[in-house]
Enzyme design. Structure first.
Site, PDB file in Angstrom:
ATOM      1  N   CYS A  11      -0.443   4.140   2.142  1.00  0.00           N
ATOM      2  CA  CYS A  11      -0.301   3.945   3.598  1.00  0.00           C
ATOM      3  C   CYS A  11       1.141   4.165   4.039  1.00  0.00           C
ATOM      4  O   CYS A  11       1.409   4.738   5.083  1.00  0.00           O
ATOM      5  CB  CYS A  11      -0.679   2.526   4.023  1.00  0.00           C
ATOM      6  SG  CYS A  11      -2.129   1.852   3.267  1.00  0.00           S
ATOM      7  N   ASP A  12       2.090   3.631   3.265  1.00  0.00           N
ATOM      8  CA  ASP A  12       3.470   3.535   3.732  1.00  0.00           C
ATOM      9  C   ASP A  12       4.450   4.449   3.001  1.00  0.00           C
ATOM     10  O   ASP A  12       5.608   4.549   3.398  1.00  0.00           O
ATOM     11  CB  ASP A  12       3.967   2.076   3.587  1.00  0.00           C
ATOM     12  CG  ASP A  12       3.130   1.119   4.420  1.00  0.00           C
ATOM     13  OD1 ASP A  12       2.586   1.559   5.450  1.00  0.00           O
ATOM     14  OD2 ASP A  12       3.017  -0.062   4.052  1.00  0.00           O
ATOM     15  N   CYS A  30       0.836  -1.205   0.000  1.00  0.00           N
ATOM     16  CA  CYS A  30       0.000   0.000   0.000  1.00  0.00           C
ATOM     17  C   CYS A  30       0.869   1.252   0.000  1.00  0.00           C
ATOM     18  O   CYS A  30       1.383   1.664   1.040  1.00  0.00           O
ATOM     19  CB  CYS A  30      -0.927  -0.013   1.215  1.00  0.00           C
ATOM     20  SG  CYS A  30      -1.953   1.458   1.314  1.00  0.00           S
TER      21      CYS A  30
END
Ligand code: NAP
Length: 303
Positions: free
Chosen positions: A133-134, A130
């Site tokens: 997200c990261d 992701c």
């Protein structure tokens, strides 16, 4: 005993909850972790009617609040099984069992893995599924994205704004994703596209330190020092727990038409885990509406 249990609180499941509540049916939505589903990782939704821009998180939160406001009940428990006893369906979670007259399976899909040694061990230690997200952990660092669909192209675009350098590795010589995304990428100076290649090895100490990339045409192997690897090679449906009650196609999607009926009366399917031509937010929510409407019809016919 609920009228309808919905398995999965992504856009399809939560839309089904809205439609079922508006038909005055009691509704329980079961979800393993939190509402939202896959769309929660999308930073900017640009192709859903009404809002020109909305984040996946904001979208999901609004739909969740709408469903809750209409009286849908949500419980966060992982569903592990489903039993059909005719007029009663029993949904089994890791903690409890719940009963309903009808069930809607809206379980979506999960990230496909590359299947490399240490892939699981390094997840969260340099390997991610992701980018939104990261990605922030990789500011000014070197990262690679693997895949050739829209997710990989959008991830590479997103990461190129943050990282010092982005490699995009695709196993063929043309992308599956949209031309506009590919064209945007080709203009980015810090993106290097490696075609006809597979990531064949993860190199690590405590964290990922690099990857080996093998050219499919001549077999040559290139080692890239990267801090992060973002795997975006598609998704696989999460239907195994229901395989006894629904037909699955060769890729594991529930074989059901636009009416969302499965082969078990009273069990319906909605969203990305159904076999379909186009998996988008708008088709997931459409499925949710259809499945709930059909479930209500099924319950009315029982009475
Ligand atoms: P996808 O379209 O299925 O693409 C998966 C990519 O991964 C393909 O390029 C595939 O290669 C590659 N791949 C699969 N298995 C692999 C393996 N083992 N090793 C290396 N490469 C592998 O998946 P997606 O990109 O996640 O997109 C899923 C759906 O969501 C699509 O319909 C997509 O259009 C949609 N989507 C839409 C948006 C948007 O509208 N903004 C954004 C993201 C996703 P091949 O091409 O060789 O098969």
């Amino acid at each position: 005993m609920y009228d309808i249990i919905i398995v999965g609180a992504g856009p399809a499941g939560m839309t089904a909850a809205i439609y079922a509540r508006r038909a005055a049916r009691t509704v329980l939505v079961l979800e393993a972790l939190s509402y939202g589903g896959q769309i929660i990782n999308t930073p900017d939704i640009e192709n859903y009617p009404v809002e020109a821009h909305i984040s996946g998180f904001d979208f999901s939160t609004k739909v969740y609040e709408q469903a809750k406001g209409l009286g849908a009940e949500f419980k966060f428990e992982k569903v592990v099984g489903l039993r059909d006893e005719g007029a009663v369906k029993t949904v089994v979670t890791q903690k409890n069992e719940y009963q309903a007259k009808a069930v809607i399976l809206a379980t979506g899909s999960e990230n496909r893995k590359l299947g490399l040694e240490d892939e699981q061990k390094l997840t969260g230690r340099g390997v991610s599924y992701c980018a939104t997200c990261d990605g922030n952990f990789y500011r000014k660092k070197v990262v690679a994205v693997v895949g050739g669909g829209n997710t990989a192209l959008e991830d590479a675009l997103y990461l190129s704004d943050l990282a010092q350098k982005v490699y995009l590795i695709h196993r063929r010589d043309s992308f599956r994703g949209e031309e506009t995304n590919a064209a945007r990428l080709s203009e980015r100076e810090n993106v290097e596209i490696i075609y006809n290649a597979n990531v064949t090895r993860l190199l690590s100490e405590k964290r990922l330190t690099g990857i080996e990339v093998t050219n499919k045409l001549d077999g040559s192997v290139r080692t890239l020092e990267v801090n992060g690897l973002f795997i975006a090679v598609g998704r696989v449906p999460e239907n195994e727990n229901f395989a006894g009650l629904v037909d699955l196609d060769e890729a594991g999607y529930v074989a059901a038409g636009e009416d969302c009926h499965t082969r078990t009366p009273g069990v319906f399917v909605a969203g990305d885990n159904r076999a379909k031509m186009l998996r988008q937010l708008v088709t997931a929510t459409a499925d949710g509406a259809m499945a709930a409407t059909e479930a209500v019809k099924y319950i009315n016919a029982m009475a």
